[in-house]
Motif scaffolding. Structure first.
Motif, short mmCIF file in Angstrom:
data_model
loop_
_atom_site.label_atom_id
_atom_site.label_comp_id
_atom_site.label_asym_id
_atom_site.label_seq_id
_atom_site.Cartn_x
_atom_site.Cartn_y
_atom_site.Cartn_z
N VAL A 121 -27.44 15.27 38.36
CA VAL A 121 -27.75 15.54 36.95
C VAL A 121 -26.88 16.68 36.43
O VAL A 121 -26.35 16.62 35.31
CB VAL A 121 -29.25 15.87 36.78
N SER A 122 -26.74 17.72 37.24
CA SER A 122 -25.95 18.88 36.80
C SER A 122 -24.50 18.51 36.59
O SER A 122 -23.85 19.00 35.65
CB SER A 122 -26.06 20.00 37.84
N ILE A 123 -23.95 17.65 37.45
CA ILE A 123 -22.56 17.24 37.29
C ILE A 123 -22.38 16.43 36.01
O ILE A 123 -21.43 16.64 35.25
CB ILE A 123 -22.10 16.44 38.52
N VAL A 124 -23.31 15.50 35.76
CA VAL A 124 -23.24 14.73 34.51
C VAL A 124 -23.35 15.67 33.31
O VAL A 124 -22.60 15.54 32.33
CB VAL A 124 -24.35 13.67 34.47
N PHE A 125 -24.28 16.61 33.39
CA PHE A 125 -24.46 17.59 32.32
C PHE A 125 -23.18 18.39 32.11
O PHE A 125 -22.76 18.64 30.97
CB PHE A 125 -25.64 18.51 32.66
N GLY A 126 -22.55 18.80 33.20
CA GLY A 126 -21.31 19.57 33.10
C GLY A 126 -20.20 18.77 32.46
O GLY A 126 -19.44 19.29 31.63
N VAL A 127 -20.10 17.48 32.81
CA VAL A 127 -19.08 16.62 32.22
C VAL A 127 -19.33 16.46 30.72
O VAL A 127 -18.40 16.59 29.90
CB VAL A 127 -19.06 15.25 32.92
N LEU A 128 -20.58 16.17 30.36
CA LEU A 128 -20.92 15.99 28.94
C LEU A 128 -20.67 17.28 28.15
O LEU A 128 -20.12 17.24 27.04
CB LEU A 128 -22.38 15.58 28.80
N ALA A 129 -21.08 18.42 28.73
CA ALA A 129 -20.89 19.70 28.03
C ALA A 129 -19.42 20.01 27.85
O ALA A 129 -19.01 20.55 26.81
CB ALA A 129 -21.59 20.81 28.82
N ALA A 130 -18.60 19.69 28.85
CA ALA A 130 -17.17 19.98 28.76
C ALA A 130 -16.49 19.08 27.73
O ALA A 130 -15.70 19.54 26.89
CB ALA A 130 -16.51 19.80 30.12
N VAL A 131 -16.81 17.78 27.77
CA VAL A 131 -16.20 16.84 26.82
C VAL A 131 -16.61 17.19 25.40
O VAL A 131 -15.81 17.04 24.46
CB VAL A 131 -16.60 15.40 27.17
N ALA A 132 -17.83 17.67 25.22
CA ALA A 132 -18.33 17.98 23.88
C ALA A 132 -17.64 19.18 23.25
O ALA A 132 -17.81 19.44 22.05
CB ALA A 132 -19.84 18.23 23.93
N THR A 133 -16.85 19.92 24.03
CA THR A 133 -16.11 21.06 23.47
C THR A 133 -14.70 20.68 23.03
O THR A 133 -13.96 21.54 22.57
CB THR A 133 -16.01 22.20 24.50
N VAL A 134 -14.35 19.40 23.14
CA VAL A 134 -13.00 18.96 22.79
C VAL A 134 -12.62 19.31 21.34
O VAL A 134 -11.44 19.60 21.08
CB VAL A 134 -12.85 17.43 23.04
N PRO A 135 -13.55 19.30 20.37
CA PRO A 135 -13.16 19.76 19.03
C PRO A 135 -12.53 21.15 19.03
O PRO A 135 -11.72 21.46 18.16
CB PRO A 135 -14.48 19.74 18.27
N GLY A 136 -12.89 21.98 20.01
CA GLY A 136 -12.26 23.29 20.12
C GLY A 136 -10.78 23.20 20.42
O GLY A 136 -9.99 24.05 19.99
N LEU A 137 -10.38 22.16 21.17
CA LEU A 137 -8.96 21.94 21.43
C LEU A 137 -8.23 21.63 20.13
O LEU A 137 -7.10 22.10 19.91
CB LEU A 137 -8.78 20.80 22.43
N LEU A 138 -8.86 20.86 19.27
CA LEU A 138 -8.25 20.54 17.97
C LEU A 138 -8.07 21.81 17.14
O LEU A 138 -7.06 21.96 16.43
CB LEU A 138 -9.12 19.53 17.22
N VAL A 139 -9.04 22.72 17.24
CA VAL A 139 -8.92 24.00 16.52
C VAL A 139 -7.74 24.80 17.06
O VAL A 139 -6.95 25.38 16.30
CB VAL A 139 -10.22 24.82 16.64
N LEU A 140 -7.58 24.82 18.38
CA LEU A 140 -6.45 25.53 18.99
C LEU A 140 -5.12 24.93 18.55
O LEU A 140 -4.16 25.65 18.26
CB LEU A 140 -6.57 25.48 20.52
#
Length: 311
Positions: A266-285
């Motif tokens: 569960v934690s690994i899935v959560f970590g993957v989802l949390a990381a992918v959900a920050t991709v808009p930050g890459l667009l800001v960069l």
């Protein structure tokens, strides 16, 4: 030198935890996590993290305004997404926040106030999460209830420290001034509301991960576990967010009778989802990079003209 040593210890701590987990459970939970992660869960995480980011940016704006370094709504959301992406991709899990605080302080013309606003933003959010965890441990009948006195004692110690700081002057007078500002109802009430909204959204992302793995447990128990994982994830010994979160989740699932291996998945899935959900930050960069290059291109002819005039 001390900062470099601390950063190295954080990195090594995260690597050590991950190494122990792989040694103890093998690669099975990691394989299972990649198998059950779907595009639907990713879309849900993106939406929920977006709501959490807006709430966090609101909390940051409230604190920054109270400290005299105001932010715009659009600018705060963009900066928060950028910091989350950096936190999720760089060791330690706090470098994005450090960058956010420094940049805000420089733009506002007060580096100290900008950094303090970011620190208080993180601290108040984690304190509200801890308070919600205490409430859940006391109210919801789960196997984790026995830990309520421990978490409550820790939160009580923080409350006493806060009260002591609020009465101090001298070298730590700035901290006391900040605490008094944040305890004002007009400020504190909005900070708590924003933190509750953010916590609910992040907990919902965790429940998306739980659903993807197929864990069968009561909603109350799962909500309590989600809050415990969010509080435990604040430990700054990680590799781009990975490490203690996985160990803590595995341990909490074991205490709840759901199996440590399941908790790790569960934690690994959560970590993957949390990381992918920050991709808009890459667009800001990327947008920042484009704007910087345009500014340089605009300024270069002007500088050349000035140098030519000066001879």
């Amino acid at each position: 030198m001390s900062r470099r040593v601390l950063a190295l210890l954080r990195l090594l701590g995260g690597l050590l935890v991950l190494g122990v987990l792989v040694w103890r459970f093998g690669t099975g939970p990691f394989d299972d996590a990649w198998r059950v992660t779907t595009w639907g869960s990713v879309a849900g995480a993106l939406l929920l993290t977006g709501l959490a980011t807006v709430a966090n940016a609101w909390r940051w704006r409230v604190i920054a305004h109270a400290l005299g370094v105001p932010l715009t709504p659009a600018g705060s959301v963009a900066a928060y997404y950028r910091s989350q992406f950096l936190n999720a991709t760089l060791p330690g899990g706090v470098l994005g926040d450090a960058h956010r605080g420094v940049r805000h302080g420089r733009d506002a013309g007060d580096l100290g106030a900008g950094l303090r606003a970011t620190v208080w933003d993180r601290v108040t959010g984690q304190l509200v999460q801890a308070a919600l965890l205490v409430v859940a441990l006391v109210v919801v009948p789960t196997p984790l209830r026995v830990w309520a006195p421990v978490v409550g004692a820790g939160l009580g110690a923080v409350a006493l420290l806060t009260a002591w700081l609020a009465r101090r002057a001298g070298s730590i007078g700035v901290v006391g001034d900040d605490v008094r500002l944040l305890l004002r109802p007009a400020v504190g009430g909005r900070v708590v509301a924003a933190s509750c909204a953010s916590t609910a959204a992040h907990a919902a992302v965790f429940l998306v991960a739980v659903s993807a793995v197929g864990v069968d447990a009561s909603p109350g128990l799962l909500a309590t576990i989600a809050l415990a994982v969010l509080v435990g994830s604040a430990v700054p010994l990680n590799v781009a967010g990975w490490g203690p979160r996985e160990g803590i989740t595995a341990g909490i699932f074991a205490l709840a009778g759901l199996g440590s291996s399941t908790g790790l998945t569960v934690s690994i899935v959560f970590g993957v989802l949390a990381a992918v959900a920050t991709v808009p930050g890459l667009l800001v960069l990327l947008a920042d990079t484009v704007l910087r290059r345009r500014r340089k291109a605009t300024l270069s002819p002007t500088r050349e003209l000035e140098e030519a005039r000066r001879g």
